[in-house]
Design a protein around this motif. Structure first.
Motif, PDB file in Angstrom:
ATOM      1  N   ALA A   1       5.056  89.735 -25.469  1.00  0.00           N
ATOM      2  CA  ALA A   1       4.481  90.319 -26.684  1.00  0.00           C
ATOM      3  C   ALA A   1       2.967  90.128 -26.751  1.00  0.00           C
ATOM      4  CB  ALA A   1       5.136  89.702 -27.914  1.00  0.00           C
ATOM      5  N   ILE A   2       2.455  89.012 -26.237  1.00  0.00           N
ATOM      6  CA  ILE A   2       1.026  88.709 -26.352  1.00  0.00           C
ATOM      7  C   ILE A   2       0.254  89.102 -25.094  1.00  0.00           C
ATOM      8  CG2 ILE A   2      -0.636  86.799 -26.567  1.00  0.00           C
ATOM      9  CD1 ILE A   2       1.385  85.444 -28.404  1.00  0.00           C
ATOM     10  N   CYS A   3       0.848  88.850 -23.937  1.00  0.00           N
ATOM     11  CA  CYS A   3       0.125  89.107 -22.687  1.00  0.00           C
ATOM     12  C   CYS A   3       0.307  90.531 -22.168  1.00  0.00           C
ATOM     13  CB  CYS A   3       0.574  88.100 -21.620  1.00  0.00           C
ATOM     14  SG  CYS A   3       0.259  86.382 -22.074  1.00  0.00           S
ATOM     15  N   ASN A   4       1.411  91.188 -22.534  1.00  0.00           N
ATOM     16  CA  ASN A   4       1.647  92.577 -22.102  1.00  0.00           C
ATOM     17  C   ASN A   4       2.143  93.415 -23.280  1.00  0.00           C
ATOM     18  OD1 ASN A   4       1.391  92.506 -18.972  1.00  0.00           O
ATOM     19  ND2 ASN A   4       2.677  90.727 -19.475  1.00  0.00           N
ATOM     20  N   PRO A   5       1.357  93.509 -24.344  1.00  0.00           N
ATOM     21  CA  PRO A   5       1.852  94.193 -25.545  1.00  0.00           C
ATOM     22  C   PRO A   5       2.176  95.668 -25.340  1.00  0.00           C
ATOM     23  CG  PRO A   5      -0.514  93.770 -25.698  1.00  0.00           C
ATOM     24  CD  PRO A   5      -0.022  93.023 -24.495  1.00  0.00           C
TER      25      PRO A   5
END
Length: 318
Positions: free
Chosen positions: A125-129
């Protein structure tokens, strides 16, 4: 084998958490309140996630199953403990102890794996939104859930037959409030080498592997957050992950003490305290931490209340 000193099946006696002191009634009331609040809080979480469309996301799908697991494994331990206190009995049959051991190891094992895999969800969710809908699609969510249950079930089916087939000492006094793995091992009088090897392997699978996934995921998350230029983005990323970090720290910390530290570091009092923390308190803290620190959950709760008030007003008018 001396039949007077060792036996394979008989009733056990649980010393429990409640002593014969004046404070035992107060402790009983606290644990009783914790149990009912935990059941209600986790039930409300499941209900909100199911009924509110805003919470129909992979993270809340996994969170609803975390709440379900919490409800199941606290129910395998606390109700008997409370009933035993009320009726003044502490016995547990060999079959009941085996069933409790099997269910507990399965549920807690599933939670170990699920918490680890939920860290992967936060990493994506944060690194590959932009790729989140693809990497965390419906099929992947069910694979994560199935893997968690498979890991917990494997743990139960491996450890239960080995543990409960050991000859136990004649006293049959379990210095604990439920049939937990390390305590049952100390009570056994037979050759424990095979069990200790399987226990070590299962502990590595249940604890170190999921915990390694958590460490790796949050290491990448911290790097990504550090590189963010937007202060608002950093704040949102921290809010998204902080709840999960708190749950993981509380749950894995107590479990690592119970299953990974050498027996020389253990005492009956410490074992009871740490076991109570992650078997009784954690199911209560999980929904509270996720709901109090999560605007989506509090928003869903307010929408459900508003909807209920609206229905009530309409019914009064009719």
């Amino acid at each position: 084998m001396d039949g007077d000193n060792k036996t394979f099946s008989s009733d056990f006696t649980l010393t429990g958490l409640f002593t014969q002191s004046e404070a035992s009634g107060f402790l009983f009331s606290i644990i009783c309140a914790i149990f009912f609040v935990a059941m209600i809080a986790n039930g409300v979480m499941i209900f909100l996630i199911h009924i509110d469309p805003h919470l129909h996301t992979p993270m809340y799908f996994l969170l609803s199953h975390l709440s379900f697991i919490d409800m199941m494994y606290i129910s395998t331990i606390v109700p008997k403990m409370l009933v035993d206190y009320l009726v003044g009995k502490r016995n547990i049959s060999f079959i009941a102890c085996t069933a409790q051991y099997f269910l507990y190891m399965g549920f807690v094992g599933a939670e170990f794996f699920l918490l680890g895999l939920m860290a992967y969800d936060r990493y994506v969710a944060i690194c590959n939104p932009l790729r989140y809908p693809v990497l965390m699609n419906h099929r992947v969510c069910w694979m994560i859930l199935a893997s968690s249950w498979f890991g917990g079930g494997l743990d139960s089916f491996l450890l239960t037959p080995i543990t409960m087939s050991l000859p136990f000492c004649s006293s049959h006094n379990i210095n604990h409030f439920f049939c937990e793995a390390p305590t049952m091992l100390r009570l056994a009088c037979g050759d424990k080498a095979a069990y200790e090897m399987v226990m070590y392997i299962c502990c590595v699978m249940m604890l170190l592997i999921p915990f390694s996934v958590v460490i790796a995921s949050y290491a990448r998350i911290l790097i990504t957050v550090h590189q963010m230029k937007s202060a608002e983005g950093k704040k949102k990323a921290f809010a998204t992950c902080s709840s999960h970090i708190m749950v993981v720290t509380l749950f894995y910390g107590a479990a690592l003490y119970t299953y990974m530290l050498p027996q020389s570091y253990h005492t009956p009092i410490k074992d009871k305290v740490f076991s109570a923390f992650y078997t009784i308190l954690t199911p209560l803290l999980n929904p509270l931490i996720y709901s109090l620190r999560n605007a989506d959950v509090t928003g869903a709760f307010k929408r459900v209340l508003a909807r209920c008030q609206g229905v009530s007003c309409v019914s009064r008018e009719i």
